[in-house]
Design an enzyme around this catalytic site. Structure first.
Site, PDB file in Angstrom:
ATOM      1  N   ASP A   1     -10.746   2.170  -3.096  1.00 40.91           N
ATOM      2  CA  ASP A   1     -11.307   1.902  -1.769  1.00 40.91           C
ATOM      3  C   ASP A   1     -12.824   1.947  -1.813  1.00 40.91           C
ATOM      4  OD1 ASP A   1      -8.945   1.474  -0.507  1.00 40.91           O
ATOM      5  OD2 ASP A   1      -8.796   3.451   0.411  1.00 40.91           O
TER       6      ASP A   1
ATOM      7  N   ASP B   1       0.828  -1.206   0.000  1.00 42.71           N
ATOM      8  CA  ASP B   1       0.000   0.000   0.000  1.00 42.71           C
ATOM      9  C   ASP B   1       0.865   1.260   0.000  1.00 42.71           C
ATOM     10  OD1 ASP B   1      -2.314   1.503   0.076  1.00 42.71           O
ATOM     11  OD2 ASP B   1      -3.168   0.445   1.793  1.00 42.71           O
TER      12      ASP B   1
HETATM   13  C1  GLA Z   1      -5.768   1.969   2.233  1.00 45.70           C
HETATM   14  C2  GLA Z   1      -6.161   0.799   1.378  1.00 45.70           C
HETATM   15  C3  GLA Z   1      -7.238   0.002   2.079  1.00 45.70           C
HETATM   16  C4  GLA Z   1      -6.736  -0.472   3.419  1.00 45.70           C
HETATM   17  C5  GLA Z   1      -6.288   0.723   4.237  1.00 45.70           C
HETATM   18  C6  GLA Z   1      -5.614   0.273   5.523  1.00 45.70           C
HETATM   19  O1  GLA Z   1      -6.783   2.899   2.334  1.00 45.70           O
HETATM   20  O2  GLA Z   1      -6.585   1.236   0.130  1.00 45.70           O
HETATM   21  O3  GLA Z   1      -7.623  -1.094   1.277  1.00 45.70           O
HETATM   22  O4  GLA Z   1      -5.680  -1.374   3.206  1.00 45.70           O
HETATM   23  O5  GLA Z   1      -5.365   1.523   3.527  1.00 45.70           O
HETATM   24  O6  GLA Z   1      -5.169   1.331   6.271  1.00 45.70           O
END
Ligand code: GLA
Length: 721
Positions: free
Chosen positions: A543, A473
């Protein structure tokens, strides 16, 4: 077969379907002539066609370069449009006279040092290196062109070498530039924001500069490193489209400049805003690669070219063509609030549903119970995971599931041992506020010591537990950008040096752990680009997992990327981002056009929903080669109507998906005409128990009898008889 023909001063790159032609004019300036459907020959010297000039001095002694369509123009010497290369010499001058020195043609596709780039394992493509030089400065500029055999794509990149005696500053180095002789085009870009990535924007070209860019340190959710030019009347299946994309994950610009003569200069490369690079004698600068797709079969032809490129020439490793595990991720189920027992309970239910991998998301390390702390300290929190990742991964494996893990390796929290030990390891500028984003700072990946730390931290976790998958990420943009190690005159190199450092870490980690499947993520789809895909075969699209929003996001994404790259999961309703309540079936149908999984605790489902989930998982398993790797055809655009429809055609079968956003009372049944089938073959439409020929399905179509209610979906399975 692809080939590169050189006759006199003309270079003709072609495969069975497309041709790309340029010629040397004047004293060796490469002039763009043609990009289009394959030509057997092109007997049309550009110098006559555009300027009526035979005289070698003509281009340099007048402003004639302004009228010449070029391959790699520079500014200020007869051409006052934006150049592809802008330099500053030892005297502050910017004039360059780039002319032909020699060329070389090889089979295959050379790698680019330190950068992701398309490759060709079969060696069926052909690559031309065209070497130009400015003799006064001793600057050598090599234009690299590759024509692929199996897709209608030309890859271009540029290297600039300082063979002179004084340093040169590069202020702008585009990866590709093409001058089209008119501006009768529309420009398509993909724009958006967090949770609404890659919307299709389309407008007619107008005089001046227009396009897309990012200066955020990531390719970005705001604007993708992509643009397409389409002719008047071009639609999904007919008409010309030229798509440009960059194999790069950092700051970029993709622009069209329409000049006073109505010509269009299309350029793509690293964004020159906030960029400059000092090139000392003997040093070489390599640009990222641009890929240019040509189609006369509308946007679908352009997407087919890009999809083949991605599958055959960008995505690498054991998973490039493999079945991807159907996963269950705990993020939306628990956020930071979990312990081993809770995770095992969620995983167990996933196993009962037929899922294949459990992914532990954020919150397993340091003392991270919210997003304020611990990034950089990649050791398990013993309170949450008393048997560590080793113990947890063994227990998950014992259930018959694979185990995946979330990291955010490029970041550091102020509240972390890492930051306390190395406060200068983050991007920052002297005596300026270190602006936080999601309460975190960005590690300075332009530094070798930081890269080494990141690589070792991830490698150590991957070595001490049984980990099959990594979600990598990156949850904030870069600002302020600056490195404690770089001298003043190199500060504006930081963002690109960051990418080089990051790519180096990814290259070494993916080589060291070839059995691990990597998925990239950046607050969802903030870094959904071809550069990341070279290391990580799939990426979390967004997301936003709302099925309605995902219709738009996945449809827009599909302009460039095939479904095997798109992370798409079923999540909770009401949806956390939009509050929409969509039927479970619709959420599953939309997610099936991607790398499938769940983002919820299946224990919270009713028995009825769980039974349906078992059926959905079974369906994906039965058809996953088609769903992942079949040819994608877009049938109805959510950007134009409230009906989204697409289909994937695989070996002997096809899956059709249609989603209607809003119920329409007192409406007639719509018919959906299919694509990509064999006209004369017969197909059984399983859900309707109907046998129809490909011609009937493509010309007459299938009835869309949606159940009552908003956000309803239909799925049809076609078996070729
Ligand atoms: C980001 C990712 C999510 C999740 C969060 C965790 O927003 O896109 O899928 O993994 O971080 O903090």
């Amino acid at each position: 077969m692809s080939e590169i023909l050189v006759s006199g001063k003309q270079f003709h790159l072609r495969n069975a379907r497309i041709s790309y032609v340029f010629e040397l004019v004047g004293d060796g300036i490469p002039a763009h002539v043609y990009l289009g459907r394959r030509l057997e020959s092109l007997n049309s010297p550009v110098s006559q066609l555009f300027c009526g000039a035979q005289d070698e001095d003509y281009f340099h002694n007048t402003l004639a370069l302004e009228k010449l369509p070029q391959e790699y123009p520079t500014f200020g010497h007869g051409d006052l449009r934006h150049g592809a290369l802008d330099i500053e010499d030892a005297f502050g001058g910017n004039v360059l006279d780039l002319s032909y020195v020699f060329h070389e043609i090889v089979s295959g596709k050379p790698a680019l040092p330190g950068l992701p780039a398309s490759f060709d394992q079969q060696g069926e493509s052909k690559t031309l290196s065209l070497v130009l030089a400015d003799q006064k400065l001793g600057l050598t500029v090599t234009l690299l062109y590759t024509i692929f055999n199996d897709c209608d794509v030309i890859a271009r990149s540029v290297s600039v070498k300082n063979d002179g005696t004084a340093a040169v500053r590069l202020n702008r180095v585009m990866s590709a530039s093409i001058d089209f002789e008119d501006s009768d085009y529309s420009l398509i870009t993909l724009s958006g924001a967090w949770a609404r990535e890659r919307s299709i924007d389309c407008r007619k070209l107008v005089c001046g500069i227009q396009g897309a860019d990012s200066a955020r340190g990531a390719s970005s959710a705001q604007r993708s490193p992509f643009m397409a030019l389409t002719r008047k009347g071009t639609d999904e299946d007919c008409g010309e489209a030229v798509g440009f994309a960059l194999v790069y994950s950092g700051n970029f610009s993709a622009t069209c400049e329409v000049c006073m003569y109505g010509m269009t200069r299309a350029q793509i490369g690293i964004n020159d805003y906030q960029f400059s690079w000092l090139l000392n004698p003997g040093e070489c600068f390599q640009t990222p690669e641009a890929v240019i797709a040509y189609s006369w079969e509308g946007l679908s032809g352009m997407s087919r070219a890009f999809h083949t490129l991605v599958s055959a020439h960008i995505v690498r490793g054991a998973f490039a063509h493999a079945r991807r595990p159907l996963l269950l991720n705990n993020w939306e189920a628990t956020t930071f609030n979990f312990d081993e027992e809770k995770l095992l309970k969620i995983a167990r239910r996933g196993k009962e549903a037929g899922l294949e991998m459990f992914v532990l998301d954020d919150g397993w390390f340091g003392h991270r119970d919210d997003d304020h702390t611990s990034l950089g300290d990649w050791t398990e929190n013993p309170r949450k995971l008393p048997t560590g990742l080793k113990g947890l991964s063994e227990k998950i494996h014992a259930m018959g599931l694979k185990f995946g893990l979330w990291f955010e390796p490029e970041m550091v929290s102020k509240d972390s041992d890492l930051y306390r030990a190395h406060p200068d390891w983050c991007l920052h500028q002297k005596d300026r506020t270190r602006t936080e984003g999601r309460f975190q700072l960005t590690l300075d990946m332009s530094r070798a010591d930081v890269c080494e730390y990141v690589e070792n931290a991830v490698a150590s976790v991957l070595s001490r537990a049984e980990i099959d998958y990594v979600k990598w990420d990156m949850n904030r943009d870069m600002s302020p950008v600056g490195s404690a190690l770089l001298p003043k005159e190199r500060q504006r190199e930081t963002a690109h040096r960051y990418m080089l450092g990051l790519y180096g870490v990814m290259e070494r980690l993916t080589a060291r752990f070839p059995k691990v499947l990597f998925e990239s993520c950046a607050s969802g789809g903030n870094r959904f680009d071809l550069g990341m895909m070279y290391y990580m075969p799939q990426a979390w699209c967004s997301d936003n997992t709302d099925a309605g929003s995902r219709c738009l996001i996945q449809y827009g994404t599909s302009l460039v990327f095939p479904q095997s790259t798109m992370g798409a999961h079923v999540s909770h309703a009401p949806n956390y981002q939009t509050g929409h309540i969509t039927p479970l079936k619709t959420r599953a149908d939309v997610a099936m056009c991607g790398t499938y999984g769940y983002e919820l605790d299946l224990n919270t489902m009713s028995e009825e929903e769980f039974a349906q989930t078992i059926q959905d998982v079974k369906y994906v398993k039965a058809h996953r080669d088609t769903l992942l790797y079949g040819n994608l055809h877009r049938l109805s655009s959510p950007f134009e109507t409230d009906l989204t429809a697409w289909m994937v055609v695989g070996q002997g079968e096809a899956v059709v998906t249609a989603i209607r956003m809003y119920a329409r009372p007192n409406a007639l049944t719509q018919r959906l005409r299919l694509k990509g089938l064999q006209e004369k073959a017969d197909y059984l439409v399983e859900e309707l128990n109907l046998c129809l020929s490909g011609a009937e399905l493509m010309r007459y179509g299938l009835p869309l009898d949606f159940p009552a209610g908003d956000y309803q979906s239909l799925r049809f399975t076609l078996k070729k008889l």
